[in-house]
Scaffold this motif. Structure first.
Motif, mmCIF file in Angstrom:
data_model
loop_
_atom_site.group_PDB
_atom_site.id
_atom_site.type_symbol
_atom_site.label_atom_id
_atom_site.label_comp_id
_atom_site.label_asym_id
_atom_site.label_seq_id
_atom_site.Cartn_x
_atom_site.Cartn_y
_atom_site.Cartn_z
ATOM 1 N N ALA A 41 15.737 -5.531 9.613
ATOM 2 C CA ALA A 41 15.083 -4.920 8.450
ATOM 3 C C ALA A 41 13.572 -5.074 8.550
ATOM 4 O O ALA A 41 13.077 -5.958 9.247
ATOM 5 N N GLY A 42 12.836 -4.182 7.856
ATOM 6 C CA GLY A 42 11.374 -4.291 7.782
ATOM 7 C C GLY A 42 10.655 -3.295 8.678
ATOM 8 O O GLY A 42 11.242 -2.701 9.594
ATOM 9 N N GLY A 43 9.356 -3.143 8.407
ATOM 10 C CA GLY A 43 8.539 -2.126 9.073
ATOM 11 C C GLY A 43 8.536 -2.199 10.593
ATOM 12 O O GLY A 43 8.501 -1.172 11.275
ATOM 13 N N VAL A 44 8.600 -3.421 11.153
ATOM 14 C CA VAL A 44 8.548 -3.575 12.611
ATOM 15 C C VAL A 44 9.810 -2.980 13.268
ATOM 16 O O VAL A 44 9.802 -2.628 14.450
ATOM 17 N N VAL A 45 10.872 -2.834 12.479
ATOM 18 C CA VAL A 45 12.119 -2.260 13.003
ATOM 19 C C VAL A 45 11.971 -0.744 13.260
ATOM 20 O O VAL A 45 12.848 -0.094 13.826
ATOM 21 N N ALA A 46 10.814 -0.195 12.878
ATOM 22 C CA ALA A 46 10.513 1.200 13.255
ATOM 23 C C ALA A 46 10.202 1.269 14.755
ATOM 24 O O ALA A 46 10.140 2.357 15.333
ATOM 25 N N ASN A 47 10.021 0.114 15.377
ATOM 26 C CA ASN A 47 9.681 0.065 16.801
ATOM 27 C C ASN A 47 10.905 0.414 17.667
ATOM 28 O O ASN A 47 11.897 -0.307 17.681
ATOM 29 N N ASN A 55 13.608 -8.985 -5.123
ATOM 30 C CA ASN A 55 12.724 -9.623 -4.149
ATOM 31 C C ASN A 55 12.457 -8.605 -3.034
ATOM 32 O O ASN A 55 13.390 -7.991 -2.513
ATOM 33 N N HIS A 56 11.198 -8.416 -2.699
ATOM 34 C CA HIS A 56 10.824 -7.386 -1.713
ATOM 35 C C HIS A 56 11.590 -7.546 -0.393
ATOM 36 O O HIS A 56 12.026 -6.547 0.209
ATOM 37 N N ILE A 57 11.783 -8.789 0.041
ATOM 38 C CA ILE A 57 12.485 -9.025 1.322
ATOM 39 C C ILE A 57 13.962 -8.646 1.190
ATOM 40 O O ILE A 57 14.541 -8.029 2.083
ATOM 41 N N GLY A 98 15.048 -6.429 -0.740
ATOM 42 C CA GLY A 98 15.038 -4.958 -0.710
ATOM 43 C C GLY A 98 15.098 -4.449 0.721
ATOM 44 O O GLY A 98 15.916 -3.595 1.059
ATOM 45 N N HIS A 99 14.249 -5.008 1.594
ATOM 46 C CA HIS A 99 14.268 -4.594 3.011
ATOM 47 C C HIS A 99 15.676 -4.768 3.591
ATOM 48 O O HIS A 99 16.186 -3.892 4.293
ATOM 49 N N ILE A 100 16.307 -5.908 3.310
ATOM 50 C CA ILE A 100 17.645 -6.182 3.853
ATOM 51 C C ILE A 100 18.639 -5.109 3.399
ATOM 52 O O ILE A 100 19.466 -4.628 4.175
ATOM 53 N N THR A 116 10.025 0.958 6.948
ATOM 54 C CA THR A 116 8.773 0.608 6.264
ATOM 55 C C THR A 116 8.997 0.715 4.747
ATOM 56 O O THR A 116 10.032 1.224 4.297
ATOM 57 N N ASP A 117 8.019 0.229 3.967
ATOM 58 C CA ASP A 117 8.215 0.107 2.517
ATOM 59 C C ASP A 117 8.658 1.413 1.863
ATOM 60 O O ASP A 117 8.052 2.469 2.074
ATOM 61 N N ASN A 118 9.699 1.321 1.044
ATOM 62 C CA ASN A 118 10.221 2.478 0.303
ATOM 63 C C ASN A 118 10.970 1.958 -0.913
ATOM 64 O O ASN A 118 11.238 0.754 -1.021
ATOM 65 N N GLY A 120 1.387 -1.526 14.655
ATOM 66 C CA GLY A 120 2.688 -1.348 15.304
ATOM 67 C C GLY A 120 2.807 -0.018 16.038
ATOM 68 O O GLY A 120 3.015 0.014 17.266
ATOM 69 N N PRO A 121 2.651 1.098 15.304
ATOM 70 C CA PRO A 121 2.793 2.396 15.972
ATOM 71 C C PRO A 121 1.749 2.594 17.068
ATOM 72 O O PRO A 121 2.049 3.151 18.128
ATOM 73 N N ALA A 122 0.511 2.087 16.857
ATOM 74 C CA ALA A 122 -0.562 2.268 17.843
ATOM 75 C C ALA A 122 -0.250 1.518 19.128
ATOM 76 O O ALA A 122 -0.377 2.060 20.238
ATOM 77 N N ASP A 125 0.808 -1.225 0.000
ATOM 78 C CA ASP A 125 0.000 0.000 0.000
ATOM 79 C C ASP A 125 0.842 1.276 0.000
ATOM 80 O O ASP A 125 0.366 2.329 0.387
ATOM 81 N N GLU A 126 2.107 1.170 -0.426
ATOM 82 C CA GLU A 126 2.923 2.371 -0.589
ATOM 83 C C GLU A 126 3.373 2.466 -2.034
ATOM 84 O O GLU A 126 3.920 1.509 -2.571
ATOM 85 N N THR A 127 3.114 3.638 -2.661
ATOM 86 C CA THR A 127 3.638 3.855 -4.006
ATOM 87 C C THR A 127 4.941 4.620 -3.832
ATOM 88 O O THR A 127 4.937 5.722 -3.283
HETATM 89 O O1 KG4 Z 1 7.765 -3.333 5.835
HETATM 90 P P1 KG4 Z 1 6.370 -2.835 5.860
HETATM 91 O O2 KG4 Z 1 6.154 -1.376 5.573
HETATM 92 O O3 KG4 Z 1 5.437 -3.625 4.893
HETATM 93 C C1 KG4 Z 1 5.548 -4.974 4.586
HETATM 94 O O4 KG4 Z 1 6.467 -5.354 3.819
HETATM 95 O O5 KG4 Z 1 4.703 -5.726 5.118
HETATM 96 O O6 KG4 Z 1 5.815 -3.197 7.318
HETATM 97 C C2 KG4 Z 1 4.555 -2.814 7.743
HETATM 98 C C3 KG4 Z 1 4.351 -3.393 9.130
HETATM 99 C C4 KG4 Z 1 2.937 -3.230 9.669
HETATM 100 O O7 KG4 Z 1 2.474 -4.494 10.103
HETATM 101 C C5 KG4 Z 1 3.094 -2.268 10.838
HETATM 102 O O8 KG4 Z 1 2.185 -2.501 11.898
HETATM 103 C C6 KG4 Z 1 4.520 -2.532 11.265
HETATM 104 O O9 KG4 Z 1 5.224 -2.747 10.064
HETATM 105 N N1 KG4 Z 1 5.077 -1.396 11.981
HETATM 106 C C7 KG4 Z 1 5.450 -1.448 13.277
HETATM 107 C C8 KG4 Z 1 5.839 -0.139 13.634
HETATM 108 N N2 KG4 Z 1 5.696 0.668 12.536
HETATM 109 C C9 KG4 Z 1 5.232 -0.126 11.534
HETATM 110 N N3 KG4 Z 1 5.463 -2.479 14.141
HETATM 111 C C10 KG4 Z 1 5.878 -2.231 15.389
HETATM 112 N N4 KG4 Z 1 6.238 -0.999 15.820
HETATM 113 C C11 KG4 Z 1 6.243 0.064 14.992
HETATM 114 N N5 KG4 Z 1 6.604 1.254 15.428
#
Ligand code: KG4
Ligand code: ZN
Length: 363
Positions: free
Chosen positions: A295-301, A128-130, A132-134, A330-332, A205-207, A11-13
């Motif tokens: 790597a990956g969106g959860v690493v924003a935590n 490969n998307h994964i 890319g994250h790495i 997160t996706d970029n 995640g952020p919530a 869901d990111e362009t």
């Molecule tokens: O890497 P990403 O943008 O998309 C995928 O490749 O799936 O990851 C999105 C995921 C979502 O599930 C979101 O809840 C999680 O990353 N996320 C977080 C945080 N920010 C985004 N999870 C935990 N803590 C965060 N701060």
């Protein structure tokens, strides 16, 4: 070499322009990429009201956004796009995420990349998307810590996103092997589903981390206990569906749960973090690695980043800990372009006629 990256897996362009910097010496990788532009058009506000990503809506939005986003990325990078057939702008190749992901979303990026590669007569690099994250870890950071600028192999990489939870052993560029992955939900998915149960919305995640933080500031003793699935299993796989069910039953049993949302959020988040850290440390020891990368969106935590840093410093002080800047978690498309840069160095191009979307593409 200058690479245009394109990413539309979910869901990111996104579009970005990067180029290589640094020099390569034997056995390590001090070559990194510099980001000239990184444009992300997020659809979070559109999908929020549905509680998750609606594939059809996501694909339509990609169609509307893809060309303006690419134009902006080129302009910001100072690329003079002439737009005439067979006259490439100063872009050497296009790196495009062609899977895994949502098929209708991936197709928008892939078809756009093919068209531009044909029009500009430049090669295409499928990513490969994964992977890319790495490669977000190979983007040069604004840091004074030189250790972070040089990634030594072998490395253990934990990729945690909305769609994936995967531990990989990286022995060099182009040599990445999966050593463990989730058997059911991904870590990000667990955050998103847990958040829904707690009435906190999407993305979870952020919530959840916001609620958890508000609780941690006040309390020292935690009463609510949730399981840490597979934390002691003799492999590097994960499972988060049991944790989700445990939360569901705890909430059902607890008539006052609505008054304890921050406490539930804290314990739920900590359960996920504990498992991720434990398995990654175990893998790092077993494979005797020089580097641990995330790597990956959860690493924003921030809690996850902090706790990893502390444990590695205490338990594995000789291991280099590398993690991407927040904007590349997160996706970029910068991370896709970064992966593309290293593949281009190995001449891993695909003729645009042969490029296909593969929504189940494996690492
Ligand atoms: O890497 P990403 O943008 O998309 C995928 O490749 O799936 O990851 C999105 C995921 C979502 O599930 C979101 O809840 C999680 O990353 N996320 C977080 C945080 N920010 C985004 N999870 C935990 N803590 C965060 N701060
Ligand atoms: Zn992703």
């Amino acid at each position: 070499m200058t690479i245009l990256g394109i990413e539309t897996s979910c869901d990111e362009t996104a579009a970005a322009v990067v180029r290589g910097v640094g020099s390569e010496t034997h056995g390590n990788a001090s070559v990194q990429v510099q980001v000239l532009s990184n444009i992300v058009s997020s659809q979070i506000d559109i999908h929020k009201k549905y509680g998750g990503v609606v594939p059809e809506v996501a694909a339509r939005e990609h169609v509307l956004k893809i060309l303006p986003v690419i134009n902006e990325a080129l302009k910001k990078a100072g690329i003079n796009r002439r737009g005439t057939i067979n006259r490439a702008p100063t872009i050497d190749a296009i790196a495009i995420a062609n899977g895994p992901g949502l098929i209708t979303s991936l197709m928008v990026g892939v078809e756009t990349a093919k068209t531009l590669a044909y029009a500009w007569n430049i090669p295409i690099i499928p990513i490969n998307h994964i992977e890319g994250h790495i490669y977000a870890n190979f983007i040069r950071q604004q840091t004074t810590d030189d250790r972070r600028q040089e990634i030594k192999f072998p490395a253990v990489v934990l990729t945690v996103s909305g769609g994936h939870t995967l531990l990989a052993l990286m022995k060099g560029h182009g040599d990445i092997k999966t050593i463990g992955q989730t058997r059911d939900d991904a870590a990000g998915e667990a955050f998103d589903k847990g958040s829904k149960m707690l009435g906190l919305g999407y993305p979870g995640g952020p919530a959840i981390s916001k609620q958890a933080e508000s609780y941690e500031l006040q309390v020292m003793n935690y009463e609510i206990k949730l399981p840490r699935p597979m934390i002691n299993s003799a492999n590097f796989d994960f499972s988060f569906s049991g944790l989700k069910t445990a939360l569901l039953y705890s909430l059902k049993k607890d008539k006052n749960w609505k008054k304890k949302i921050p406490e539930y959020a804290r314990e739920y988040q900590q359960a996920i973090i504990d498992v991720l850290i434990s398995k990654t440390i175990k893998a790092a020891k077993k494979y005797n690695v020089s580097t641990i990368m995330l790597a990956g969106g959860v690493v924003a935590n921030l809690k996850l980043r902090c706790q990893f840093e502390k444990i590695i410093k205490n338990k594995l002080p000789n291991i280099n800990f590398v993690l991407p800047d927040l904007q590349y978690t997160t996706d970029n498309a910068a991370m896709m372009a970064a992966a593309g840069f290293f593949k281009a160095k190995r001449d891993e191009f695909t003729p645009w006629q042969d490029l296909r979307v593969d929504c189940n593409l494996e690492l």
